[in-house]
Design an enzyme around this catalytic site. Structure first.
Site, PDB file in Angstrom:
ATOM      1  N   ASP A  59      -7.895  -9.732   3.966  1.00  0.00           N
ATOM      2  CA  ASP A  59      -7.615  -8.545   4.759  1.00  0.00           C
ATOM      3  C   ASP A  59      -8.650  -8.359   5.868  1.00  0.00           C
ATOM      4  OD1 ASP A  59      -6.849  -6.127   5.722  1.00  0.00           O
ATOM      5  OD2 ASP A  59      -7.214  -4.983   3.893  1.00  0.00           O
ATOM      6  N   GLU A 116       0.824  -1.206   0.000  1.00  0.00           N
ATOM      7  CA  GLU A 116       0.000   0.000   0.000  1.00  0.00           C
ATOM      8  C   GLU A 116       0.865   1.267   0.000  1.00  0.00           C
ATOM      9  OE1 GLU A 116      -2.764  -0.713   3.260  1.00  0.00           O
ATOM     10  OE2 GLU A 116      -4.051  -1.870   1.912  1.00  0.00           O
ATOM     11  N   GLU A 155     -12.474  -2.804  11.940  1.00  0.00           N
ATOM     12  CA  GLU A 155     -12.565  -2.062  10.680  1.00  0.00           C
ATOM     13  C   GLU A 155     -13.663  -2.600   9.763  1.00  0.00           C
ATOM     14  OE1 GLU A 155      -8.890  -1.951   8.507  1.00  0.00           O
ATOM     15  OE2 GLU A 155      -9.800  -0.937   6.793  1.00  0.00           O
TER      16      GLU A 155
HETATM   17  O1  GCW Z   1      -7.190  -3.135   5.534  1.00  0.00           O
HETATM   18  C1  GCW Z   1      -6.173  -2.210   5.429  1.00  0.00           C
HETATM   19  C2  GCW Z   1      -6.603  -0.956   6.141  1.00  0.00           C
HETATM   20  C3  GCW Z   1      -5.466   0.047   6.237  1.00  0.00           C
HETATM   21  C4  GCW Z   1      -4.286  -0.634   6.922  1.00  0.00           C
HETATM   22  C5  GCW Z   1      -3.917  -1.880   6.124  1.00  0.00           C
HETATM   23  C6  GCW Z   1      -2.774  -2.650   6.782  1.00  0.00           C
HETATM   24  C7  GCW Z   1      -2.592   0.324   8.319  1.00  0.00           C
HETATM   25  O2  GCW Z   1      -7.698  -0.396   5.470  1.00  0.00           O
HETATM   26  O3  GCW Z   1      -5.919   1.141   6.972  1.00  0.00           O
HETATM   27  O4  GCW Z   1      -3.194   0.237   7.064  1.00  0.00           O
HETATM   28  O5  GCW Z   1      -5.017  -2.735   6.054  1.00  0.00           O
HETATM   29  O6  GCW Z   1      -3.047  -3.632   7.451  1.00  0.00           O
HETATM   30  O7  GCW Z   1      -1.629  -2.293   6.593  1.00  0.00           O
END
Ligand code: GCW
Length: 610
Positions: A316, A237, A344
């Site tokens: 995720d 990311e 989340e």
């Molecule tokens: O699912 C995603 C989240 C991000 C997060 C990422 C991760 C810290 O939306 O906010 O970043 O995972 O785990 O690195």
């Protein structure tokens, strides 16, 4: 002293731990006295046996343990007594040596994916905390035997990077605050940090880079001798990483591991690596296959003090995922499983979602000894109750219990949390335990049934938006048409099933063998596909949404009838109202979405909006 410190599951420890209790031994002694007085118990003797380390044994009228073990033993003794039960007998040892909480706290006081208010230890660009609250937090963590806290977000900004630089003295003070509770600190680091210091490259094979990290590590351990190590999100990311230099993740991780090894530190490297710039037209790339593809070939190449931290599922932190196949593919690597207590994708601490049943399911599918350590993104924040929803504290409590005994019965854990927290009459305690035990199933039924993940609102990830990610870059497609939905991840499709060991592969390979709760995770199915219960897929989609929503609505009466003390009652009632709104939104949006696409009516003629 801050006002109204909430005691959560330790209401019988009715006074704060004073700052003068600056070692685990002093905390143990203080807590034992305080607890025994409150519970009217004869005080057991405390005996140190350093050989027991983090373990302890409660023998007759004595608690024996290593320095930290003694502390854990004291809490175990008190919590058992407070719950009206016998303390555990025989030697007790944590199953996992590293039991870690990852804070996604930012230096400005915000928390990425935080749902409990602002950070407890950052404000205004620096570490800043209320000593009494940190001691209360330390007490809570020690009471369930958690021993490492990573203080900053894995997405590291310039200000957070300075924790290991000019802000190091503050970090050392925070480490002092947590040390009496047996909690060691860790920080997330930015892989490319040497660039900010004129090194000119962050190539892990460059001698200047290696030297820079060695010197940093030396400075950190000089300031904090029991510092736990570094956590790294690299090539993930948009974070920098070794790929930019044509190096593998083993080369990147080992370089850092060698900097911390002389100090006994660990290097926790996250395996959350995937293409976050996918073209939705590309049907060959399948995001949940990415971690395995990147890391399985590297098995055996990581140094001993590298811990590869793998998210529990291949995607995720979704509501329902199989165990990540990476766990079965790397027998020569130390692996940590990463969970997300911060909800989340699972209701954001508005909707109730108790996690122990999920952890137990994983332990059933994956022998716990195949995993070296456990980590979880915290659900903590500065809200008075620390976790936003008062019931979300059950997940923090439960995570510690799972880290000590991954096969512990979820119901036992949840009941113990409920009893310690509320002391309700038996029938009402049963109702609360049932509510929590069912909560994940309820959420799943209206938000992600049959393994359909990712129908959430993009970015925020709360509430429904079935088409929201379809044409985006994140690799999270469901590709719904008028006839079918889902991705074929079998050997005939993207091939995700081939990453699993044979027995699991068989379980997931055909829609018939695949359990209902993962059917749409692994398969693309037509709406007229007939499920084992005789219903068509489309009917099941409607049924689940109506039922899940009705179950959420029924939870309001259960909560109202629990007779919870204030302010928990008001907090829980306010949130269940919001959960019900959310469940209705899920029901109506998703039902309408599939109705519009398929043109198939609900067999029971219930209201679906057009
Ligand atoms: O699912 C995603 C989240 C991000 C997060 C990422 C991760 C810290 O939306 O906010 O970043 O995972 O785990 O690195």
């Amino acid at each position: 002293m801050s006002k109204d410190i909430r005691r959560l599951w330790l209401p019988f420890l009715s006074a704060d731990v004073p700052a003068k209790c600056d070692t685990p031994a002093k905390v143990a002694e203080y807590e034992l006295k305080l607890g025994c007085e409150a519970l009217g118990l004869k005080m057991p003797a405390l005996r140190v046996d350093a050989a027991l380390g983090e373990g302890y044994e409660i023998e007759g009228d004595a608690i024996v343990g290593g320095e930290r073990g003694l502390l854990y033993g004291v809490y175990a003794f008190l919590m058992a007594r407070a719950a009206g039960e016998e303390p555990p007998t025989g030697a007790q040892r944590p199953f996992y040596g590293l039991r870690m909480l990852d804070g996604w706290d930012n230096a400005d006081g915000t928390i990425e994916r935080g749902y409990s208010g602002r950070s407890l230890w950052f404000e205004g660009g620096k570490l800043e905390w209320d000593g009494a609250r940190i001691r209360q937090l330390g007490r809570l963590l020690a009471s369930v035997g958690l021993n490492v806290l990573c203080v900053n977000n894995v997405n590291v900004g310039d200000t957070e990077a300075r924790l290991l630089e000019d802000a190091l003295p503050d970090l050392a003070k925070l480490a002092d605050a947590f040390r009496p509770f047996g909690v060691r600190l860790m920080t997330s680091i930015e892989f490319a940090r040497p660039l900010a210091h004129g090194v000119g490259t962050a190539d892990p094979l460059d001698a200047g880079v290696q030297r820079w990290w060695r010197e940093r590590a030396d400075a950190v351990w000089a300031a904090i001798p029991d510092f736990a190590g570094f956590l790294v999100k690299a090539d993930s990311e948009h974070r920098p990483g070794p790929f930019a230099y044509g190096r593998s993740h083993a080369e990147g991780a080992n370089m850092l591991a060698r900097a911390v090894a002389p100090h006994g530190g660990v290097l926790v490297w996250r395996a959350f690596v995937y293409n976050c710039k996918q073209d939705w037209r590309d049907t060959a790339t399948d995001r949940p296959m990415a971690a395995y593809q990147t890391y399985a070939p590297l098995d055996g190449q990581f140094d001993d003090n590298v811990i590869l931290q793998v998210k529990n599922g291949p995607f995720d932190f979704q509501v329902r995922e199989p165990v990540s196949p990476t766990f079965y593919a790397m027998p020569r690597t130390r692996l940590a499983v990463e969970w997300q207590l911060a909800q989340e994708y699972t209701g954001q601490q508005v909707d109730i979602y108790a996690m122990n049943p999920m952890w137990r399911e994983m332990a059933d599918d994956l022998p716990p000894e195949k995993v070296y350590a456990v980590a979880a993104v915290t659900n903590l924040g500065r809200d008075d109750n620390y976790t936003g929803h008062p019931f979300a504290a059950a997940n923090l409590y439960g995570f510690g219990r799972y880290a000590w005994a991954p096969k512990v019965s979820p119901e036992t854990v949840i009941r113990r949390w409920a009893r310690l927290t509320y002391h309700l009459p038996a029938e009402r305690e049963d109702a609360l335990v049932r509510l929590l035990m069912d909560s994940r199933g309820v959420y799943e039924q209206y938000a992600a049934q049959l393994g359909i993940d990712w129908m959430v609102n993009p970015h925020d990830h709360y509430g429904p938006n079935p088409g929201g990610y379809e044409f985006d870059v994140w690799g999270t497609y469901l590709r719904p048409t008028r006839d079918a939905v889902g991705i074929d991840r079998t050997s005939k499709g993207t091939g995700l099933t081939l990453q699993f060991p044979p027995e699991m592969r068989e379980r997931y390979e055909t829609p018939e063998a695949c359990p209902d709760n993962l059917k749409l995770f692994f398969h693309r199915l037509r709406y007229d596909y007939v499920m084992a219960d005789g219903h068509t897929l489309i009917q099941r989609l409607y049924d689940d949404h109506f039922e899940g929503c009705a179950r959420a609505e029924a939870m309001a009466d259960t909560i109202a009838g629990l007779g919870l003390p204030e302010p928990d009652r008001s907090e829980a009632m306010e949130r269940i109202e919001r959960q019900i709104q959310n469940a209705r939104e899920w029901r109506d949006v998703v039902n309408t979405f599939f109705h519009r696409l398929s043109g198939v009516d609900d067999a029971h003629g219930r209201k679906i909006y057009d």
